[in-house]
Design an enzyme around this catalytic site. Structure first.
Site, mmCIF file in Angstrom:
data_model
loop_
_atom_site.group_PDB
_atom_site.id
_atom_site.type_symbol
_atom_site.label_atom_id
_atom_site.label_comp_id
_atom_site.label_asym_id
_atom_site.label_seq_id
_atom_site.Cartn_x
_atom_site.Cartn_y
_atom_site.Cartn_z
ATOM 1 N N HIS A 77 -6.781 4.921 5.393
ATOM 2 C CA HIS A 77 -8.066 4.434 6.157
ATOM 3 C C HIS A 77 -8.491 2.976 5.921
ATOM 4 O O HIS A 77 -8.682 2.707 4.641
ATOM 5 C CB HIS A 77 -9.140 5.409 6.034
ATOM 6 C CG HIS A 77 -10.408 5.193 6.811
ATOM 7 N ND1 HIS A 77 -10.336 5.422 7.970
ATOM 8 C CD2 HIS A 77 -11.489 4.243 6.725
ATOM 9 C CE1 HIS A 77 -11.520 4.852 8.587
ATOM 10 N NE2 HIS A 77 -12.339 4.086 8.038
ATOM 11 N N SER A 78 -8.439 2.333 6.892
ATOM 12 C CA SER A 78 -8.953 0.968 6.720
ATOM 13 C C SER A 78 -7.830 0.047 6.051
ATOM 14 O O SER A 78 -6.656 0.049 6.447
ATOM 15 C CB SER A 78 -10.268 0.685 6.212
ATOM 16 O OG SER A 78 -11.022 -0.505 6.548
ATOM 17 N N LEU A 79 -8.148 -0.760 4.937
ATOM 18 C CA LEU A 79 -7.150 -1.155 4.075
ATOM 19 C C LEU A 79 -6.071 -0.308 3.758
ATOM 20 O O LEU A 79 -5.091 -0.557 3.672
ATOM 21 C CB LEU A 79 -7.826 -1.799 2.792
ATOM 22 C CG LEU A 79 -6.970 -2.164 1.833
ATOM 23 C CD1 LEU A 79 -6.119 -3.479 2.250
ATOM 24 C CD2 LEU A 79 -7.619 -2.779 0.395
#
Length: 246
Positions: A77-79
């Site tokens: 998730h995200s990074l």
């Protein structure tokens, strides 16, 4: 023995064990959740956090390779989505160990340029704190507690630097199916951009937009896990040879 390993990469500032440690209870026994802890948090808290996606990917590559003895998938998730994607590329094209599935969540397709002039990791502390509040991923009790914030800011700044300085490098496409999760109201990864993950794999791509902002994952966890379980069912029943998938 669980048939499918699910390696999980955390978002900026997150501990993989804290974010994903409870997922095992919600997923079927046929899936084994493997939180991938990054330097500077959790059991690796004494280590210096890394400041580039390349460095993070290289750091976790060996431990992940050592665990692959059966079909596996990646979630980030995200990074963590960027790291999961780059990890999938290296595992497949440098080590001949393709994933059975790649799940990416809450991030622009990597070939999309980062917003011009955004270097959040360079913000003064007060502005950096407001940026964290805007993203709504850091508990308010941490943001309001200077001593707690002093402990987490170095890790957050390192992770933000990794995300802010990431640069796309074209290369061979990966082969696993892609599932792309996004928040309907996420300004960091607008839903309109998410289908552009599809050209990065020769496999099918399914985009799933759920209610919420950048951290929709917290409120929509049950829906995400239900989808993961369904997507990994074919991998569980597929034959494997020495941890490789056809």
């Amino acid at each position: 023995m669980s048939r499918v390993l699910l390696f999980c990469l955390p978002y900026a500032g997150g501990s993989a064990m804290r974010v994903y440690g409870r997922w095992q209870r919600e997923l079927p026994d046929s899936v084994e959740v493997v939180p991938v802890e990054l330097a500077g948090r959790g059991a690796r808290i004494v280590e210096t956090p890394l400041t580039s996606v390349d460095a993070i990917t290289a750091d976790v590559l060996g431990p992940v390779l050592d665990r692959i003895d059966r079909p596996y998938a990646l979630f980030g998730h995200s990074l963590g989505a960027l790291v999961a994607f780059e990890l999938a590329r290296r595992l497949e094209h440098l080590h001949g160990r393709p994933a059975t599935h790649l799940f990416v969540s809450g991030h622009l397709p990597p070939q999309h340029p980062q917003p011009a002039g955004r270097y959040d990791y360079r913000l003064p502390d007060a502005q950096f704190r407001e940026r964290l509040r805007e993203l709504a991923g850091t508990p308010e009790e941490v943001l309001a507690h200077d001593e707690l914030l002093d402990l987490v800011i170095p890790v957050l700044r390192a992770d933000f630097e990794a995300a802010d300085t990431y640069r796309w490098r074209p290369g061979p496409r990966i082969s696993p199916p892609l599932t792309v999760y996004g928040g309907a109201d996420d300004p960091e990864a607008p839903p309109s951009t998410l289908p552009d993950w599809a050209p990065l794999s020769t496999g099918p791509c399914d985009v799933r937009v759920l209610p919420g902002g950048h951290f929709f994952l917290n409120d929509e966890q049950a829906t995400v896990l239900k989808g993961i379980a369904a997507d990994l069912e074919p991998a569980r029943t597929a034959p494997a040879e020495n941890g490789r998938t056809s």
